[in-house]
Design an enzyme around this catalytic site. Sequence first.
Site, PDB file in Angstrom:
ATOM      1  N   MET A 128       0.884  -1.161   0.000  1.00  0.00           N
ATOM      2  CA  MET A 128       0.000   0.000   0.000  1.00  0.00           C
ATOM      3  C   MET A 128       0.921   1.210   0.000  1.00  0.00           C
ATOM      4  O   MET A 128       1.769   1.374   0.848  1.00  0.00           O
ATOM      5  CB  MET A 128      -0.879   0.009   1.257  1.00  0.00           C
ATOM      6  CG  MET A 128      -1.774   1.224   1.359  1.00  0.00           C
ATOM      7  SD  MET A 128      -2.506   1.373   3.020  1.00  0.00           S
ATOM      8  CE  MET A 128      -3.599  -0.038   3.035  1.00  0.00           C
ATOM      9  N   SER A 129       0.770   2.087  -0.984  1.00  0.00           N
ATOM     10  CA  SER A 129       1.713   3.179  -1.116  1.00  0.00           C
ATOM     11  C   SER A 129       1.542   4.236  -0.044  1.00  0.00           C
ATOM     12  O   SER A 129       0.551   4.263   0.681  1.00  0.00           O
ATOM     13  CB  SER A 129       1.598   3.746  -2.510  1.00  0.00           C
ATOM     14  OG  SER A 129       1.320   5.029  -2.594  1.00  0.00           O
ATOM     15  N   GLN A 130       2.559   5.053   0.087  1.00  0.00           N
ATOM     16  CA  GLN A 130       2.516   6.092   1.111  1.00  0.00           C
ATOM     17  C   GLN A 130       1.334   7.015   0.885  1.00  0.00           C
ATOM     18  O   GLN A 130       0.916   7.260  -0.251  1.00  0.00           O
ATOM     19  CB  GLN A 130       3.830   6.870   1.139  1.00  0.00           C
ATOM     20  CG  GLN A 130       4.039   7.771  -0.061  1.00  0.00           C
ATOM     21  CD  GLN A 130       5.404   8.425  -0.085  1.00  0.00           C
ATOM     22  OE1 GLN A 130       6.279   7.958  -0.787  1.00  0.00           O
ATOM     23  NE2 GLN A 130       5.584   9.468   0.667  1.00  0.00           N
TER      24      GLN A 130
END
Length: 241
Positions: free
Chosen positions: A74-76
């Site tokens: 899950m990206s920042q």
Amino acid sequence: MTSPASESPPPLNGRSFAVLRELMVERQIAARGVHDPRVLAAMRKVPREAFLPEPMRDLAYEDAPVPIAGEQTMSQPYIVALMAEALLLQGGDNVLEIGAGSGYAAAVLGEIAGHVATVERIAALAEAAAAKLAGLGYRNVEVHQGDGSRGWPPDAPYDAIVVAAAGPQVPDSLKAQLKIGGRLVMPVGADQHAQQLLRLTRLGDADFKHDRLGDVRFVPLLGAEGWQQAEPAGRTTRENR
């Protein structure tokens, strides 16, 4: 826009997830120049921790990608907010997302858009994301499993398309599924390990305006109109889900 079922997460180091979410928006997102009130409101509302396995939830509001299943992340939060803002959503939009991942970014889009179709290549991720989104009450987000490089024709044309994986070029199928005046945001580059984030605005049948939004690094878009295979692991980190 939906009204997802609220969760009551336990305190984390003496601070609730709601407090950490507010700090995330203030320090990681607004402070870096994301100012769209719709995007900020969505980032404040969606429980990011709910899209992570229980052992990983204490990392939900870190300023970094978080690993999920399928060797993805899950990206920042900033990347999610940046791409959402770049779509220039007005509310009530018909949106296509390529790369559902955990489902978190689709939930953020679902807070703004009228309808979100999101396509995930990895079946287990698609199933998990669909279950989580349904459990949280996102009735306007539909998760499909398939080759995202070909888009999702049944719901086209779209006001906005966001691609959460990098290709050597923007797939023709995605361009064709964008409305005149619609925006497409996608990382593009000849190197699987470094790309430019681009926004295409469709001005006519074959006329597109291109805006460069900065250097990024995403996993490769695998599929018929993307990369045929990923390069050896070790350098690529998914930055966008």
